[in-house]
Design an enzyme around this catalytic site. Sequence first.
Site, PDB file in Angstrom:
ATOM      1  N   ASP A  81       0.813  -1.226   0.000  1.00 22.68           N
ATOM      2  CA  ASP A  81       0.000   0.000   0.000  1.00 22.68           C
ATOM      3  C   ASP A  81       0.847   1.278   0.000  1.00 22.68           C
ATOM      4  O   ASP A  81       0.300   2.379   0.080  1.00 22.68           O
ATOM      5  CB  ASP A  81      -0.931   0.027   1.222  1.00 22.68           C
ATOM      6  N   ARG A 106       0.379  -1.909   7.465  1.00 21.50           N
ATOM      7  CA  ARG A 106       0.966  -0.692   6.892  1.00 21.50           C
ATOM      8  C   ARG A 106       1.974  -0.027   7.826  1.00 21.50           C
ATOM      9  O   ARG A 106       2.600   0.987   7.443  1.00 21.50           O
ATOM     10  CB  ARG A 106      -0.134   0.316   6.514  1.00 21.50           C
ATOM     11  N   ARG A 151      -9.836   5.707  10.883  1.00 17.00           N
ATOM     12  CA  ARG A 151      -8.382   5.545  10.945  1.00 17.00           C
ATOM     13  C   ARG A 151      -7.760   6.509  11.968  1.00 17.00           C
ATOM     14  O   ARG A 151      -7.314   6.098  13.022  1.00 17.00           O
ATOM     15  CB  ARG A 151      -7.760   5.744   9.562  1.00 17.00           C
ATOM     16  N   HIS A 180     -11.385   7.307   4.835  1.00 14.28           N
ATOM     17  CA  HIS A 180     -10.436   8.410   5.001  1.00 14.28           C
ATOM     18  C   HIS A 180     -11.144   9.691   4.542  1.00 14.28           C
ATOM     19  O   HIS A 180     -11.935   9.645   3.587  1.00 14.28           O
ATOM     20  CB  HIS A 180      -9.210   8.244   4.077  1.00 14.28           C
ATOM     21  N   CYS A 274      -5.028   9.727  -3.051  1.00 13.38           N
ATOM     22  CA  CYS A 274      -4.306   8.755  -2.224  1.00 13.38           C
ATOM     23  C   CYS A 274      -2.871   8.573  -2.724  1.00 13.38           C
ATOM     24  O   CYS A 274      -1.963   8.315  -1.935  1.00 13.38           O
ATOM     25  CB  CYS A 274      -4.997   7.404  -2.249  1.00 13.38           C
TER      26      CYS A 274
HETATM   27  N1  ARG Z   1      -5.403   0.142   0.988  1.00 11.06           N
HETATM   28  C1  ARG Z   1      -5.116   1.419   1.593  1.00 11.06           C
HETATM   29  C2  ARG Z   1      -5.695   1.444   3.003  1.00 11.06           C
HETATM   30  O1  ARG Z   1      -6.736   0.916   3.234  1.00 11.06           O
HETATM   31  C3  ARG Z   1      -5.679   2.518   0.763  1.00 11.06           C
HETATM   32  C4  ARG Z   1      -5.302   3.882   1.245  1.00 11.06           C
HETATM   33  C5  ARG Z   1      -5.882   4.968   0.427  1.00 11.06           C
HETATM   34  N2  ARG Z   1      -5.334   6.222   0.744  1.00 11.06           N
HETATM   35  C6  ARG Z   1      -6.014   7.353   0.980  1.00 11.06           C
HETATM   36  N3  ARG Z   1      -5.346   8.455   1.116  1.00 11.06           N
HETATM   37  N4  ARG Z   1      -7.325   7.340   1.122  1.00 11.06           N
HETATM   38  O2  ARG Z   1      -5.107   1.991   3.912  1.00 11.06           O
END
Ligand code: ARG
Length: 281
Positions: A81, A106, A151, A180, A274
């Site tokens: 990612d 991550r 998040r 997000h 992203c």
């Molecule tokens: N697969 C990543 C996650 O779930 C995607 C992140 C996307 N980034 C963003 N800035 N919205 O963390």
Amino acid sequence: MTISEVASHSALPPTRAARTRHYAMTAPTHFAVEYAINPWMDTSTPVDAGLAWRQWENLRHIYLDLGHSVDLVAPEPGLPDMVYAANGGLLVGGHAIVARFAYPQRAGEADAYAAWMSSRGHQPVQTRHTNEGQGDLLVAGSKILAGHGFRTDPRAHDEIADITGLPVVGLELVDPRFYHLDTALTVLTDDVIAYYPPAFTDTARATLERLFPDAILVTSTDAFVLGLNAVSDGRHVVHPAAATGFAAQLSAAGFEPIGVDLSELLKGGGSVKCCTLEVHS
Ligand code: ARG
């Protein structure tokens, strides 16, 4: 009618001025959907690595053609990612805040983004609480709009206000598909934004209505193709091409929409924004 009344009643949209931007991107060298940490991710869907690369390169060239600079962050194996560079941190006013990721898959990206910040002469600072960088922390003029609910921990908002000295406006998200802030809201200029109201709590919507009375409100059709995951330089708005309604709204408001296809990156739950970390001066 006076001349100024004529002007304010005229159908002509305002003239939008671009400002040269400084971005960072991370190549999708190791991109894959190996785990599922948001509803867009399905590990049984194959990713076309060559196509992902070409789509990402096209985005990078659009920024360069618009006159912006693009730093490259070195991608690392085992961190699929990392291509979503926006999550690496928040750089504003000389402060470099490195991400603290919500999911262990991550977590290793934080060191990689901190190393890049150091290599650029910044002194990366950490927060005690989870923050997913510009996924949830969007600079709008002299404010930081800050998502929470999925998040970024709202306690990190206070840390970020202390570090940057900027007011941080908390906005709670409610729909896991818009996990997000940058999936549900685009900053277009210092004081114009676009957003998808159903992604937010009533309180957050009231805050947005008060702060941004001229906001563009997008439809579900555009939101569900991640249309708001877009990047604006104040005039040109690079956005997921499938968001055609949003493109028309942007044109009507005096912006120049530039649609791009990032179908492969969408499989990981991300698109234009992203993949783009902005270094705000
Ligand atoms: N697969 C990543 C996650 O779930 C995607 C992140 C996307 N980034 C963003 N800035 N919205 O963390």
